[in-house]
Design an enzyme around this catalytic site. Structure first.
Site, PDB file in Angstrom:
ATOM      1  CE1 TYR A  61      78.540   8.171 -34.884  1.00 51.16           C
ATOM      2  CE2 TYR A  61      80.124   7.408 -33.245  1.00 51.16           C
ATOM      3  CZ  TYR A  61      79.545   8.355 -34.177  1.00 51.16           C
ATOM      4  OH  TYR A  61      80.098   9.819 -34.221  1.00 51.16           O
ATOM      5  CD  GLU A  63      77.896   7.954 -39.791  1.00 50.67           C
ATOM      6  OE1 GLU A  63      78.064   7.627 -40.941  1.00 50.67           O
ATOM      7  OE2 GLU A  63      78.907   8.742 -39.091  1.00 50.67           O
ATOM      8  CG  ASP A 207      61.438  27.095 -37.904  1.00 48.18           C
ATOM      9  OD1 ASP A 207      60.849  26.465 -36.831  1.00 48.18           O
ATOM     10  OD2 ASP A 207      62.257  27.460 -37.787  1.00 48.18           O
ATOM     11  CB  THR A 233      63.451  22.843 -31.272  1.00 50.33           C
ATOM     12  OG1 THR A 233      62.405  23.796 -30.916  1.00 50.33           O
ATOM     13  CG2 THR A 233      64.498  23.622 -31.959  1.00 50.33           C
ATOM     14  CE  LYS A 236      63.105  27.119 -29.325  1.00 49.34           C
ATOM     15  NZ  LYS A 236      63.476  26.583 -30.603  1.00 49.34           N
ATOM     16  NE  ARG A 242      68.063  22.612 -25.825  1.00 52.41           N
ATOM     17  CZ  ARG A 242      68.298  23.836 -25.592  1.00 52.41           C
ATOM     18  NH1 ARG A 242      67.805  24.465 -24.204  1.00 52.41           N
ATOM     19  NH2 ARG A 242      69.023  24.744 -26.670  1.00 52.41           N
TER      20      ARG A 242
HETATM   21  N1  DSN Z   1      67.037  30.389 -29.382  1.00 51.93           N
HETATM   22  C1  DSN Z   1      65.772  30.044 -29.873  1.00 51.93           C
HETATM   23  C2  DSN Z   1      64.600  30.900 -29.370  1.00 51.93           C
HETATM   24  O1  DSN Z   1      64.999  31.181 -27.931  1.00 51.93           O
HETATM   25  O2  DSN Z   1      63.702  31.358 -29.716  1.00 51.93           O
HETATM   26  C3  DSN Z   1      65.721  30.000 -31.265  1.00 51.93           C
HETATM   27  O3  DSN Z   1      66.511  29.431 -31.842  1.00 51.93           O
END
Ligand code: DSN
Length: 427
Positions: A61, A63, A207, A233, A236, A242
């Site tokens: 932990y 924080e 974003d 994120t 991707k 993740r």
């Molecule tokens: N779920 C993501 C995507 O597939 O683009 C976006 O949140």
């Protein structure tokens, strides 16, 4: 023994403790080995990233932020988080990085918390045009707690309607303006958004969840210098764990950090933080730049092949990693096509297209992309085959014999392209 830590030892202990979950993990490994994974938000995280995520860092932990924690025993966690932030700051050329958001949606929520109060006006691209739920769509907290104004794309070419963006911005004067998308196959014009946001005094938020790997690899223009706040994120095209990150100018550092903790979250997920650090290190390499360029070359080749096969592509093609096909002319609903393609070993997702007359759960489109295939080493030649297979399946989604034959051909082709971390399944 240490070498076995990340994969074999933990899997062996999982098998012993929980054979059911273990069998699902193995089946998922097999699926990820045998199928063409073409959901554009998915990828293969490298084994080094997976090892960092699954390490003992999970147990701690912490924080607070490095050097300012509410728990003792932070020597290693502080070092890991500092490395993750410094690597991202260097890689993207930004003043500040926060790697604690649990994923993209919490990263965006932290931005709302940092700059807006409930009821304030915010602006973003509507979900039906390819925007994200968290950019103000009505079913999301961002659309329920804020006065969300939504811009879209033009009917004639399905590209972002900048006249509409400017008009709405002048009329509503939003505090925050989001740009970036989840189903938009073209380059995001950050300077143009910045000009509009500047004119109305809005904080521009880019974003880049879908394209952060392309930006890091120099294959898509960067929002740095245009957007004061950038969210993403980390899993991707960036090919990390993740997770989420927020990059920002120095002037926004305090507001962002306070919004993430203690404003929105408790303890950061330290294994994920380590995975982000590893991914940032890998994204700084020449190999990663080659991968980012190949993702786009593959998407373009696939788009060409699909056009030859009679597909109608939203905007007529792609500049990035994703393709959105409108199947209206083929007379096949997106869901029917996606399910038939999955049976053929080609995994995509059904998706709304701009101005879609069908419902979101049964839409007209198919969304697909090339990041995961590129991570396996597939190239332009393979994209031609993939496009041809897709055309065959969509032309006859009930021809189960041919679908099974294509699934076998896919499996055979993929034997030559072992997935990162799943090499043991090849051959
Ligand atoms: N779920 C993501 C995507 O597939 O683009 C976006 O949140």
């Amino acid at each position: 023994m240490r070498l076995l830590y990340a994969a074999d030892m933990t899997l062996a202990s999982l098998e012993q403790v929980d054979p059911e979950i273990h069998s699902h993990v193995l089946a998922e490994e097999r699926r990820e080995h045998e199928k063409l994974r073409m959901i554009p938000s998915e990828n293969y995280a490298p084994p080094a990233v997976m090892a960092a995520c699954g390490s003992v860092l999970n147990n701690k932990y912490s924080e607070g932020y490095a050097g300012r924690r509410y728990y003792e025993g932070q020597a290693e966690i502080d070092a890991v988080e500092r490395l993750a932030c410094e690597r991202l700051e260097t890689l993207f050329g930004v003043d500040h990085a926060n790697v604690q958001p649990y994923s993209g949606s919490p990263a965006n929520l932290a931005v709302y918390l940092a700059f807006a109060k409930p009821g304030d006006t915010v602006m973003g691209m509507g979900l039906p045009s390819g925007g994200h739920l968290t950019h103000g769509w009505k079913v999301s907290i961002s659309g329920k707690f804020f006065n969300a104004v939504q811009y879209g794309v033009k009917r004639e070419d399905q590209r972002i309607d900048f006249d509409q963006v400017a008009t709405l911005a002048r009329e509503h004067r939003p505090k925050l303006m989001f740009c970036g998308a989840t189903a938009y196959p073209r380059t995001i014009d950050f300077p143009r958004f910045a000009e509009i946001a500047r004119d109305v005094g809005a904080v521009l938020v880019a974003d880049i969840a879908h394209i952060s790997g392309l930006v890091a690899g120099g294959a898509h223009p960067s929002p740095v210098g245009h957007a004061g706040v950038i969210t993403s994120t980390t899993h991707k095209t960036f090919r990390g764990p993740r997770g989420g990150m927020i990059l920002c100018d120095a002037e926004h550092k305090k507001a962002i950090d306070r919004a993430v903790f203690p404003g929105l979250q408790g303890g950061p997920h330290n294994g994920t933080t380590a995975g982000i650090a590893v991914a940032a290190k890998l994204a700084s390499t020449e190999d990663f730049r080659t991968y980012a360029a190949a993702v786009i070359a593959n998407a373009r080749a696939l788009a060409e092949s699909l056009l030859e096969g009679g597909f109608d592509l939203v905007t007529g093609g792609t500049d990035n990693h994703l393709i959105l096909a409108d199947l209206t002319a083929q007379g096949v609903p997106g869901k029917v096509a996606a399910q038939a393609l999955d049976r053929a070993g080609i995994v995509t997702n059904y998706n709304s297209v701009p101005f879609d007359p069908r419902k979101p759960f049964d839409p007209s489109g198919l969304r697909l992309g090339t990041p995961a295939l590129t991570s396996r080493g597939l190239g332009v030649a393979e994209m031609k085959r993939v496009g041809a297979w897709m055309a065959e399946v969509v032309a006859a989604p009930e021809d189960e014999a041919r679908i099974a034959a294509i699934a076998a051909e896919v499996r055979e082709m993929l034997e030559d392209f072992p997935a990162p971390g799943l090499e043991h399944l090849a051959g």
